[in-house]
Scaffold this motif. Structure first.
Motif, PDB file in Angstrom:
ATOM      1  N   ALA A 259      19.587  -3.000 -26.574  1.00 57.09           N
ATOM      2  CA  ALA A 259      20.213  -2.345 -25.349  1.00 57.09           C
ATOM      3  C   ALA A 259      20.502  -3.552 -24.352  1.00 57.09           C
ATOM      4  O   ALA A 259      19.622  -3.891 -23.578  1.00 57.09           O
ATOM      5  N   PRO A 260      21.537  -4.244 -24.797  1.00 54.45           N
ATOM      6  CA  PRO A 260      21.742  -5.558 -23.969  1.00 54.45           C
ATOM      7  C   PRO A 260      21.650  -5.607 -22.572  1.00 54.45           C
ATOM      8  O   PRO A 260      21.198  -6.339 -21.922  1.00 54.45           O
ATOM      9  N   LYS A 261      22.096  -4.225 -21.972  1.00 57.02           N
ATOM     10  CA  LYS A 261      22.163  -4.379 -20.450  1.00 57.02           C
ATOM     11  C   LYS A 261      20.439  -4.177 -19.898  1.00 57.02           C
ATOM     12  O   LYS A 261      20.388  -4.848 -18.799  1.00 57.02           O
ATOM     13  N   LEU A 262      20.113  -3.475 -20.601  1.00 60.53           N
ATOM     14  CA  LEU A 262      18.440  -3.241 -20.268  1.00 60.53           C
ATOM     15  C   LEU A 262      17.753  -4.571 -20.393  1.00 60.53           C
ATOM     16  O   LEU A 262      17.169  -4.942 -19.830  1.00 60.53           O
ATOM     17  N   GLY A 263      18.100  -5.287 -21.486  1.00 59.38           N
ATOM     18  CA  GLY A 263      17.574  -6.620 -21.796  1.00 59.38           C
ATOM     19  C   GLY A 263      17.858  -7.662 -20.663  1.00 59.38           C
ATOM     20  O   GLY A 263      16.903  -8.410 -20.443  1.00 59.38           O
ATOM     21  N   LYS A 264      19.222  -7.742 -20.381  1.00 59.62           N
ATOM     22  CA  LYS A 264      19.540  -8.710 -19.307  1.00 59.62           C
ATOM     23  C   LYS A 264      18.576  -8.134 -18.089  1.00 59.62           C
ATOM     24  O   LYS A 264      18.199  -9.183 -17.266  1.00 59.62           O
ATOM     25  N   ALA A 265      18.420  -6.858 -17.637  1.00 55.24           N
ATOM     26  CA  ALA A 265      17.842  -6.525 -16.480  1.00 55.24           C
ATOM     27  C   ALA A 265      16.379  -6.971 -16.573  1.00 55.24           C
ATOM     28  O   ALA A 265      15.744  -7.268 -15.448  1.00 55.24           O
ATOM     29  N   MET A 266      16.039  -6.685 -17.635  1.00 59.21           N
ATOM     30  CA  MET A 266      14.478  -7.061 -17.749  1.00 59.21           C
ATOM     31  C   MET A 266      14.058  -8.624 -17.828  1.00 59.21           C
ATOM     32  O   MET A 266      13.185  -8.936 -17.077  1.00 59.21           O
ATOM     33  N   SER A 267      15.110  -9.145 -18.393  1.00 59.44           N
ATOM     34  CA  SER A 267      14.810 -10.718 -18.269  1.00 59.44           C
ATOM     35  C   SER A 267      14.879 -11.129 -16.945  1.00 59.44           C
ATOM     36  O   SER A 267      14.095 -12.089 -16.475  1.00 59.44           O
ATOM     37  N   LEU A 268      15.956 -10.808 -16.275  1.00 57.53           N
ATOM     38  CA  LEU A 268      16.236 -11.266 -14.662  1.00 57.53           C
ATOM     39  C   LEU A 268      14.947 -10.859 -13.962  1.00 57.53           C
ATOM     40  O   LEU A 268      14.302 -11.632 -13.129  1.00 57.53           O
ATOM     41  N   ALA A 269      14.557  -9.598 -14.132  1.00 57.82           N
ATOM     42  CA  ALA A 269      13.362  -9.058 -13.231  1.00 57.82           C
ATOM     43  C   ALA A 269      12.154 -10.063 -13.577  1.00 57.82           C
ATOM     44  O   ALA A 269      11.399 -10.397 -12.623  1.00 57.82           O
ATOM     45  N   THR A 270      11.953 -10.188 -14.844  1.00 62.10           N
ATOM     46  CA  THR A 270      10.838 -11.021 -15.151  1.00 62.10           C
ATOM     47  C   THR A 270      10.608 -12.330 -14.757  1.00 62.10           C
ATOM     48  O   THR A 270       9.751 -12.857 -14.199  1.00 62.10           O
ATOM     49  N   ALA A 271      11.812 -12.983 -14.918  1.00 65.69           N
ATOM     50  CA  ALA A 271      11.969 -14.382 -14.443  1.00 65.69           C
ATOM     51  C   ALA A 271      11.895 -14.530 -13.108  1.00 65.69           C
ATOM     52  O   ALA A 271      11.120 -15.289 -12.655  1.00 65.69           O
ATOM     53  N   SER A 272      12.245 -13.365 -12.212  1.00 64.82           N
ATOM     54  CA  SER A 272      12.115 -13.535 -10.739  1.00 64.82           C
ATOM     55  C   SER A 272      10.893 -13.190 -10.282  1.00 64.82           C
ATOM     56  O   SER A 272      10.380 -14.141  -9.441  1.00 64.82           O
ATOM     57  N   GLY A 273      10.238 -12.530 -10.806  1.00 65.59           N
ATOM     58  CA  GLY A 273       8.705 -12.339 -10.639  1.00 65.59           C
ATOM     59  C   GLY A 273       7.965 -13.393 -10.811  1.00 65.59           C
ATOM     60  O   GLY A 273       6.993 -13.606  -9.981  1.00 65.59           O
ATOM     61  N   VAL A 274       8.171 -14.008 -12.032  1.00 60.31           N
ATOM     62  CA  VAL A 274       7.032 -14.878 -12.454  1.00 60.31           C
ATOM     63  C   VAL A 274       7.126 -16.104 -11.499  1.00 60.31           C
ATOM     64  O   VAL A 274       6.498 -16.865 -11.121  1.00 60.31           O
ATOM     65  N   ILE A 275       8.588 -16.465 -11.482  1.00 57.12           N
ATOM     66  CA  ILE A 275       9.008 -17.830 -10.629  1.00 57.12           C
ATOM     67  C   ILE A 275       8.645 -17.700  -9.250  1.00 57.12           C
ATOM     68  O   ILE A 275       7.869 -18.321  -8.529  1.00 57.12           O
ATOM     69  N   ALA A 276       8.796 -16.444  -8.507  1.00 55.29           N
ATOM     70  CA  ALA A 276       8.267 -16.273  -7.365  1.00 55.29           C
ATOM     71  C   ALA A 276       6.761 -16.139  -7.245  1.00 55.29           C
ATOM     72  O   ALA A 276       6.425 -17.115  -6.267  1.00 55.29           O
ATOM     73  N   ALA A 277       6.069 -15.760  -8.069  1.00 52.41           N
ATOM     74  CA  ALA A 277       4.408 -15.749  -8.040  1.00 52.41           C
ATOM     75  C   ALA A 277       4.035 -17.227  -8.170  1.00 52.41           C
ATOM     76  O   ALA A 277       3.321 -17.673  -7.467  1.00 52.41           O
ATOM     77  N   ASN A 278       4.823 -18.172  -9.121  1.00 51.67           N
ATOM     78  CA  ASN A 278       4.376 -19.418  -9.504  1.00 51.67           C
ATOM     79  C   ASN A 278       4.594 -20.201  -8.080  1.00 51.67           C
ATOM     80  O   ASN A 278       3.773 -20.879  -7.832  1.00 51.67           O
ATOM     81  N   SER A 279       5.985 -19.993  -7.526  1.00 50.63           N
ATOM     82  CA  SER A 279       6.244 -20.685  -6.345  1.00 50.63           C
ATOM     83  C   SER A 279       5.080 -20.419  -5.245  1.00 50.63           C
ATOM     84  O   SER A 279       4.800 -21.406  -4.563  1.00 50.63           O
TER      85      SER A 279
END
Length: 322
Positions: free
Chosen positions: A14-34
């Motif tokens: 499910a490429p579209k779902l994969g892209k959405a999940m990757s972007l959401a995960t990265a955004s959350g982790v980077i924001a939390a770490n920052s």
């Protein structure tokens, strides 16, 4: 490893779902770490400025390394399978002192530099505008990590106040001097801006893949740090599928990437001349520096053509085998 395998399956099925999940995960982790790292960064950074304690400086760098390491772990874990070809010299060291020059196409470039540098090169810093210090978290992080922050004065400001002439150079040298007693990789994008076809046409650039290089920033770094550096590195970045946005990185859209890092030699007489202030005061040395930089850029332009061709050849071979 389980997370990586699960994300790979999602990206494949499910490429579209994969892209959405990757972007959401990265955004959350980077924001939390920052935000999570901002408090200890501030505490150690202020302690460093007030006391000058080496332990505070080392702690600030460790916080930055942790932030970078977390981002790199995301790249390795949540993105789909990718063809990233990365070449670095075997003898670069974490405790070295390097000047790094590179072509520049996207905001992604800096993340790629951080990715390839982890556990191979010292923390990468680059010249920034002093005004960035007022940006919450990011600006203060640059300041505490001894990024060379430059105050630039316009021609109009210098005309009104001649005492400002040369002050930006003095400030930049002072900022570079903060790196003398620690390992560093000081990055300089010689084009001075990101490559676009519009800028390329406007410049009437003689290079196929590059804008015209500038020599001032590198010369300034050599003048300030020349006696301390272990080498000058040249990094070439190619995106065979087109220049990506920062969001493309975290969606997993950068399937193919090429990075080549190699040492470059500068004539000893030129290096010594710049180290002694010749770039600013001697027209012959300035002209020699421009000639040398242009040679480096000609070689880089040819290297980009070759790297892109190698990607196309592999893709053609894979297509013919299917």
């Amino acid at each position: 490893m389980r997370l990586n395998a699960a994300m790979q399956k999602i990206h494949e099925r499910a490429p579209k779902l994969g892209k959405a999940m990757s972007l959401a995960t990265a955004s959350g982790v980077i924001a939390a770490n920052s935000f999570g790292g901002s408090i200890p960064l501030w505490l150690m950074g202020v302690s460093k400025i007030i006391t000058g304690a080496p332990i505070a400086d080392k702690t600030v760098i460790k916080i930055a390394d942790h932030w970078i390491s977390s981002n790199n772990a995301l790249i390795d874990t949540i993105l789909p399978r990718k063809d990233w070809r990365i070449n670095l010299p075997d003898d670069v060291r974490m405790d070295g002192k390097y000047l790094l020059v590179s072509n520049h196409q996207s905001w992604v470039d800096t993340s790629i530099v951080q990715y390839i540098s982890e556990k191979r090169l010292p923390l990468t810093r680059f010249f920034t505008k002093f005004e960035l210090i007022y940006i919450p978290i990011v600006g203060q992080a640059f300041y505490f990590l001894d990024f060379p922050m430059m105050r630039r004065h316009s021609k109009e400001a210098v005309a009104k106040n001649p005492a400002l002439k040369g002050k930006d150079i003095e400030e930049a040298k002072r900022a570079c001097a903060l790196l003398k007693d620690k390992p560093f990789t000081l990055l300089n994008y010689l084009e001075g801006t990101r490559f676009t076809q519009e800028k390329h046409a406007k410049q009437n650039s003689p290079y196929k893949h590059l804008l015209k290089p500038r020599a001032g920033g590198l010369s300034l770094a050599i003048n300030a740090l020349g006696a301390d550096i272990d080498g000058i590195l040249d990094m070439t970045i190619v995106y065979p599928d087109g220049v990506p946005s920062y969001g493309d990185l975290w969606k997993g859209n950068i399937k193919r990437l090429g990075v080549d890092v190699r040492y470059i030699d500068i004539p000893k007489d030129l290096f010594v001349g710049i180290q002694n202030g010749g770039y600013e005061n001697d027209d012959a040395i300035k002209a020699q520096m421009f000639d040398w930089v242009e040679q480096i850029w000609q070689q880089k332009d040819q290297r980009i053509t070759k790297m892109l061709a190698e990607f196309d050849e592999r893709e053609a071979a894979q297509t013919s085998n299917t």
